[in-house]
Design a protein around this motif. Structure first.
Motif, PDB file in Angstrom:
ATOM      1  N   ARG A  15      -1.322 -17.145 -21.382  1.00  0.00           N
ATOM      2  CA  ARG A  15      -2.246 -15.875 -20.346  1.00  0.00           C
ATOM      3  C   ARG A  15      -2.617 -14.734 -21.069  1.00  0.00           C
ATOM      4  O   ARG A  15      -4.154 -14.993 -20.262  1.00  0.00           O
ATOM      5  N   THR A  16      -1.283 -14.252 -21.026  1.00  0.00           N
ATOM      6  CA  THR A  16      -2.196 -12.989 -21.860  1.00  0.00           C
ATOM      7  C   THR A  16      -3.354 -13.372 -22.866  1.00  0.00           C
ATOM      8  O   THR A  16      -3.985 -12.168 -23.637  1.00  0.00           O
ATOM      9  N   ALA A  17      -3.345 -14.127 -24.314  1.00  0.00           N
ATOM     10  CA  ALA A  17      -3.985 -14.948 -24.844  1.00  0.00           C
ATOM     11  C   ALA A  17      -4.952 -15.149 -23.987  1.00  0.00           C
ATOM     12  O   ALA A  17      -6.378 -14.629 -25.061  1.00  0.00           O
ATOM     13  N   VAL A  18      -4.957 -15.965 -22.771  1.00  0.00           N
ATOM     14  CA  VAL A  18      -6.592 -16.236 -22.201  1.00  0.00           C
ATOM     15  C   VAL A  18      -7.135 -15.419 -22.029  1.00  0.00           C
ATOM     16  O   VAL A  18      -8.759 -14.964 -22.256  1.00  0.00           O
ATOM     17  N   SER A  19      -6.652 -14.049 -21.874  1.00  0.00           N
ATOM     18  CA  SER A  19      -7.441 -12.516 -20.256  1.00  0.00           C
ATOM     19  C   SER A  19      -7.672 -12.570 -21.915  1.00  0.00           C
ATOM     20  O   SER A  19      -9.096 -12.216 -22.024  1.00  0.00           O
ATOM     21  N   ALA A  20      -7.650 -12.117 -23.049  1.00  0.00           N
ATOM     22  CA  ALA A  20      -7.608 -11.519 -23.761  1.00  0.00           C
ATOM     23  C   ALA A  20      -9.126 -11.922 -24.874  1.00  0.00           C
ATOM     24  O   ALA A  20     -10.194 -11.311 -25.335  1.00  0.00           O
ATOM     25  N   ASN A  21      -8.849 -13.164 -24.898  1.00  0.00           N
ATOM     26  CA  ASN A  21      -9.885 -13.966 -25.903  1.00  0.00           C
ATOM     27  C   ASN A  21     -11.035 -13.503 -24.809  1.00  0.00           C
ATOM     28  O   ASN A  21     -12.455 -14.602 -25.122  1.00  0.00           O
ATOM     29  N   GLU A  22     -10.972 -13.967 -23.344  1.00  0.00           N
ATOM     30  CA  GLU A  22     -12.213 -13.932 -22.151  1.00  0.00           C
ATOM     31  C   GLU A  22     -13.207 -13.200 -22.411  1.00  0.00           C
ATOM     32  O   GLU A  22     -13.847 -12.455 -22.266  1.00  0.00           O
ATOM     33  N   LEU A  23     -12.407 -11.596 -22.346  1.00  0.00           N
ATOM     34  CA  LEU A  23     -11.972 -10.620 -22.271  1.00  0.00           C
ATOM     35  C   LEU A  23     -13.681 -10.493 -23.929  1.00  0.00           C
ATOM     36  O   LEU A  23     -14.436  -9.326 -24.073  1.00  0.00           O
ATOM     37  N   ALA A  24     -12.989 -10.922 -25.606  1.00  0.00           N
ATOM     38  CA  ALA A  24     -13.576 -10.641 -26.493  1.00  0.00           C
ATOM     39  C   ALA A  24     -14.518 -11.208 -25.965  1.00  0.00           C
ATOM     40  O   ALA A  24     -15.938 -11.297 -26.715  1.00  0.00           O
ATOM     41  N   LEU A  25     -14.414 -12.640 -25.097  1.00  0.00           N
ATOM     42  CA  LEU A  25     -16.076 -13.074 -25.667  1.00  0.00           C
ATOM     43  C   LEU A  25     -16.646 -12.691 -24.821  1.00  0.00           C
ATOM     44  O   LEU A  25     -18.480 -12.689 -24.770  1.00  0.00           O
ATOM     45  N   GLU A  26     -16.816 -11.903 -23.701  1.00  0.00           N
ATOM     46  CA  GLU A  26     -17.409 -11.238 -23.081  1.00  0.00           C
ATOM     47  C   GLU A  26     -18.543 -10.174 -24.027  1.00  0.00           C
ATOM     48  O   GLU A  26     -19.654 -10.004 -23.666  1.00  0.00           O
ATOM     49  N   GLY A  27     -17.232  -9.216 -24.569  1.00  0.00           N
ATOM     50  CA  GLY A  27     -18.034  -8.273 -25.576  1.00  0.00           C
ATOM     51  C   GLY A  27     -18.820  -8.762 -27.156  1.00  0.00           C
ATOM     52  O   GLY A  27     -19.451  -8.807 -26.666  1.00  0.00           O
ATOM     53  N   VAL A  28     -18.281 -10.630 -27.517  1.00  0.00           N
ATOM     54  CA  VAL A  28     -18.891 -10.988 -28.517  1.00  0.00           C
ATOM     55  C   VAL A  28     -20.605 -11.271 -27.437  1.00  0.00           C
ATOM     56  O   VAL A  28     -22.292 -11.410 -28.104  1.00  0.00           O
ATOM     57  N   ARG A  29     -20.905 -11.664 -26.395  1.00  0.00           N
ATOM     58  CA  ARG A  29     -22.166 -11.800 -26.008  1.00  0.00           C
ATOM     59  C   ARG A  29     -22.674 -11.256 -25.936  1.00  0.00           C
ATOM     60  O   ARG A  29     -24.261 -10.834 -25.947  1.00  0.00           O
ATOM     61  N   ALA A  30     -22.007  -9.756 -25.176  1.00  0.00           N
ATOM     62  CA  ALA A  30     -22.827  -8.827 -25.462  1.00  0.00           C
ATOM     63  C   ALA A  30     -23.656  -8.008 -26.574  1.00  0.00           C
ATOM     64  O   ALA A  30     -24.358  -7.476 -26.308  1.00  0.00           O
ATOM     65  N   GLU A  31     -22.848  -8.246 -27.505  1.00  0.00           N
ATOM     66  CA  GLU A  31     -22.948  -7.182 -28.846  1.00  0.00           C
ATOM     67  C   GLU A  31     -23.928  -8.512 -28.943  1.00  0.00           C
ATOM     68  O   GLU A  31     -25.457  -8.239 -29.742  1.00  0.00           O
ATOM     69  N   ASN A  32     -23.946  -9.985 -29.356  1.00  0.00           N
ATOM     70  CA  ASN A  32     -25.085 -10.919 -29.305  1.00  0.00           C
ATOM     71  C   ASN A  32     -26.343 -10.708 -28.909  1.00  0.00           C
ATOM     72  O   ASN A  32     -27.899 -11.342 -29.124  1.00  0.00           O
TER      73      ASN A  32
END
Length: 263
Positions: free
Chosen positions: A126-143
């Motif tokens: 669950r911690t990994a899912v939360s971290a990856n969701e946050l990371a995906l939002e950041g990558v999309r923002a950078e994209n």
């Protein structure tokens, strides 16, 4: 553990072996038997008489009742040998009970250990899912501003999917371990799982201080009991996170999500 079907069967075999000793010892005693039999014949008018005026009876009934007595005079030591054999088999069944008890306790401990391990995996997933969701939002923002390309977004989405798959797998393993523990304790019957209708079953680990400690499992595991808890987790015994598995389908009368607590 007393409800485990293997243990119940072993105890029944031990009881039967004790009765076999009495049966073998009874071979030395006199035996009195009652005998009874009956017979009915109907010739359907096929009996004819060549003598005028003589008529044969076309049906008949017979009955035999008697007593039979058997007194052993010389048996060559056979009854004594049969008694010793029955006693040895009875001792074997007692040892079999101990073996089955130890096997059941070992299976229950292994299932409980697997369940505890899956809880840790669920928390980390669950911690990994939360971290990856946050990371995906950041990558999309950078994209969106041109700092990342589409391949980076796809990689972040793949990482999120892998963590979600790991979470679902751990949740499945927790269910399997919990039901394996129920089966080892003899609590996996249809009526105890709520398969005859009503609310769905939700296995919850309980620690009942008043529960008797088994003579075989004198450690903490023998005090663990698993029972169906339906829509009721308000007890102060359950202080940890309320759910470790995905919510169950929203159907009328559905039970609470899976929950397991430290005993």
């Amino acid at each position: 553990m007393a409800n485990n079907p293997q243990l119940v069967a072993a105890k029944a075999d031990a009881d039967a072996a004790r009765f076999d000793i009495r049966v073998a010892a009874a071979a030395r005693l006199p035996r009195l038997s009652a005998i009874g039999s009956g017979n009915y014949n109907n010739y359907l008018g096929s009996l004819d008489s060549s003598v005028p005026g003589r008529v044969f009876q076309q049906s008949q009934r017979t009955a035999t009742v008697g007593l039979s007595a058997t007194i052993p005079l010389f048996q060559g030591g056979l009854p004594a040998a049969q008694v010793r054999r029955a006693q040895a088999l009875s001792s074997q069944t007692l040892e079999q009970i101990v073996l089955v008890e130890r096997r059941v306790v070992a299976d229950a401990r292994a299932a409980f250990s697997r369940h505890r391990a899956t809880q840790a995996v669920i928390m980390s997933s669950r911690t990994a899912v939360s971290a990856n969701e946050l990371a995906l939002e950041g990558v999309r923002a950078e994209n969106s501003v041109g700092n990342r390309n589409v391949l980076d977004v796809l990689n972040a989405e793949q990482e999120l999917l892998n963590s979600q798959v790991q979470l679902v797998t751990a949740q499945r393993d927790a269910y399997v371990a919990a039901f394996a523990l129920l089966a080892a304790m003899g609590r996996a019957e249809a009526r105890e799982l709520g398969l005859f209708g009503g609310a769905l079953f939700a296995p919850v680990l309980k620690d009942r201080e008043s529960a008797p400690v088994s003579s075989i499992g004198r450690r903490g595991l023998s005090r663990l009991q698993i029972g169906p808890v339906l829509n009721d987790q308000s007890s102060p015994e359950f202080r940890e996170e309320p759910s470790t598995l995905l919510p169950m389908p929203e159907t009328p009368g559905a039970g609470v999500p899976y929950a397991a607590e430290n005993p």
